[in-house]
Design an enzyme around this catalytic site. Structure first.
Site, PDB file in Angstrom:
ATOM      1  N   THR A  66       0.825  -1.207   0.000  1.00 55.67           N
ATOM      2  CA  THR A  66       0.000   0.000   0.000  1.00 55.67           C
ATOM      3  C   THR A  66       0.863   1.263   0.000  1.00 55.67           C
ATOM      4  O   THR A  66       0.347   2.356  -0.226  1.00 55.67           O
ATOM      5  CB  THR A  66      -0.939   0.038   1.224  1.00 55.67           C
ATOM      6  N   ILE A 109       6.306  -7.342   8.017  1.00 51.15           N
ATOM      7  CA  ILE A 109       6.653  -7.134   9.425  1.00 51.15           C
ATOM      8  C   ILE A 109       7.460  -8.316   9.956  1.00 51.15           C
ATOM      9  O   ILE A 109       8.411  -8.147  10.723  1.00 51.15           O
ATOM     10  CB  ILE A 109       5.387  -6.979  10.291  1.00 51.15           C
ATOM     11  N   TYR A 140     -10.596  -3.389  12.073  1.00 45.12           N
ATOM     12  CA  TYR A 140      -9.425  -2.508  12.096  1.00 45.12           C
ATOM     13  C   TYR A 140      -9.204  -1.940  13.491  1.00 45.12           C
ATOM     14  O   TYR A 140      -8.119  -2.069  14.075  1.00 45.12           O
ATOM     15  CB  TYR A 140      -9.609  -1.377  11.086  1.00 45.12           C
ATOM     16  N   ASP A 153     -21.773   6.368  11.748  1.00 42.78           N
ATOM     17  CA  ASP A 153     -21.024   7.619  11.699  1.00 42.78           C
ATOM     18  C   ASP A 153     -21.420   8.514  12.877  1.00 42.78           C
ATOM     19  O   ASP A 153     -22.535   9.064  12.889  1.00 42.78           O
ATOM     20  CB  ASP A 153     -21.309   8.367  10.398  1.00 42.78           C
TER      21      ASP A 153
END
Length: 320
Positions: free
Chosen positions: A37, A54, A139, A280
């Site tokens: 990315t 990683i 996430y 939201d």
């Protein structure tokens, strides 16, 4: 004092700006990034670049490193809901291997790129570090899990660690700026509408309990964010895990962002109003009091037009 640092994810947006700041401070920097990315031209001149994941940190780290700044993570909220396995595998399992490699090499300082997504929908604003954590996406959940992992490592093995929880990062720093595919962040999306690369920008909901009916978010300049990471390295203390929110402490609405883009670019921005998106919150604003008290940090570029103007310069650079 000159030190050597490993920056995981240093070819990405925030990682590249932090790596550049470390180099400008006279430090040695190794960037570890698989460029899935990130971008090769995002690796700052003067940094050593290692292409890898990683898990490859074990082959790099040794006692010559003073610490690690960890940015390598999958970070698309919508994708994390659809493909949570990717996020647990990369963000959590990868961080576990990184921290194990640090312990084995005797590298005992870590600054971790965390997120305000760990808080979920806030019970009150501004949001402090003691607020209830209730992430609404994989996430946010994986970032919170890594924070718990870091706390355990600090207590058990003396890791000196700082987690910095970002709110809305924006702006650019010279040739280092925001590029995502697909793009999901408001300011770059408004730029696309201003440039005619998308037919319009959609405002999701105009009936929120805010001054103009649109959502309010706390935008922090990426260069301010980078300065906080450099300060965090000095603040990290053996056996302790410090957590700090990073934000301006005030917010701007979606419509205010659009108006700022119009002012800065001198272009028209077609706008369409749509319905609210599920989940939201009306307002997300950080309390950065702890960062100011403990790190000696404050946002030095808080003006929305400054943030937008720096991001616009970077966008035009890429369009040239």
């Amino acid at each position: 004092m000159v030190s050597k640092y490993l920056v995981t994810g240093g070819a990405g947006y925030v990682g590249s700006v932090v790596a550049a700041h470390l180099l400008e401070a006279g430090h040695q920097v190794t960037v570890l990034d698989d460029v899935s990315t990130g971008f090769l031209d995002g690796v700052p001149d003067g940094a050593e670049f290692v292409r890898g994941r990683i898990q490859d940190a074990a082959g790099i780290l040794d006692a010559s490193y003073a610490g690690v700044l960890h940015f390598a993570a999958a970070s698309q909220v919508a994708e994390s809901v659809a493909d949570p396995e990717k996020y647990w595998r990369n963000n959590v399992a990868g961080s576990l291997e990184l921290i194990g490699a640090m312990r084995k090499a005797g590298v005992r300082k870590l600054v971790f790129s965390s997120t305000a997504a760990v808080y979920g929908e806030p019970e009150q604003v501004p949001i402090t570090e003691t607020a209830r954590t209730s992430p609404t996406s994989a996430y946010g959940a994986t970032k919170l899990a890594v924070d718990h992992l870091i706390t355990s490592e600090s207590v058990a093995h003396g890791l000196a660690a700082v987690s910095l929880r970002y709110f809305n990062v924006a702006g650019a720093y010279g040739k280092y700026g925001e590029r995502h595919e697909p793009e999901s962040h408001l300011i770059p999306l408004v730029f696309q509408a201003a440039l005619g690369r998308r037919p319009h920008i959609t405002v999701f909901g105009d009936d929120y309990p805010t001054a103009d009916g649109t959502c309010v978010r706390d935008y922090v300049h990426v260069a301010d964010l980078a300065e906080a990471h450099v300060l965090a390295l000095d603040a990290a203390t053996s056996g302790e895990h410090l957590i700090c929110n990073l934000g301006n402490g005030n917010g701007f609405s979606v419509r205010e962002v659009i108006e700022s883009v119009k002012r800065v670019t001198g272009r028209k921005v077609p706008v369409v109003t749509g319905g609210r998106r599920p989940g939201d919150p009306a307002v997300l604003i950080a309390s950065a009091d702890r960062a100011q008290e403990v790190l000696g940090w404050r946002a030095r570029r808080p003006e929305l037009d400054r943030i937008v103007a720096d991001a616009w310069k970077f966008t035009l650079r890429g369009s040239a």
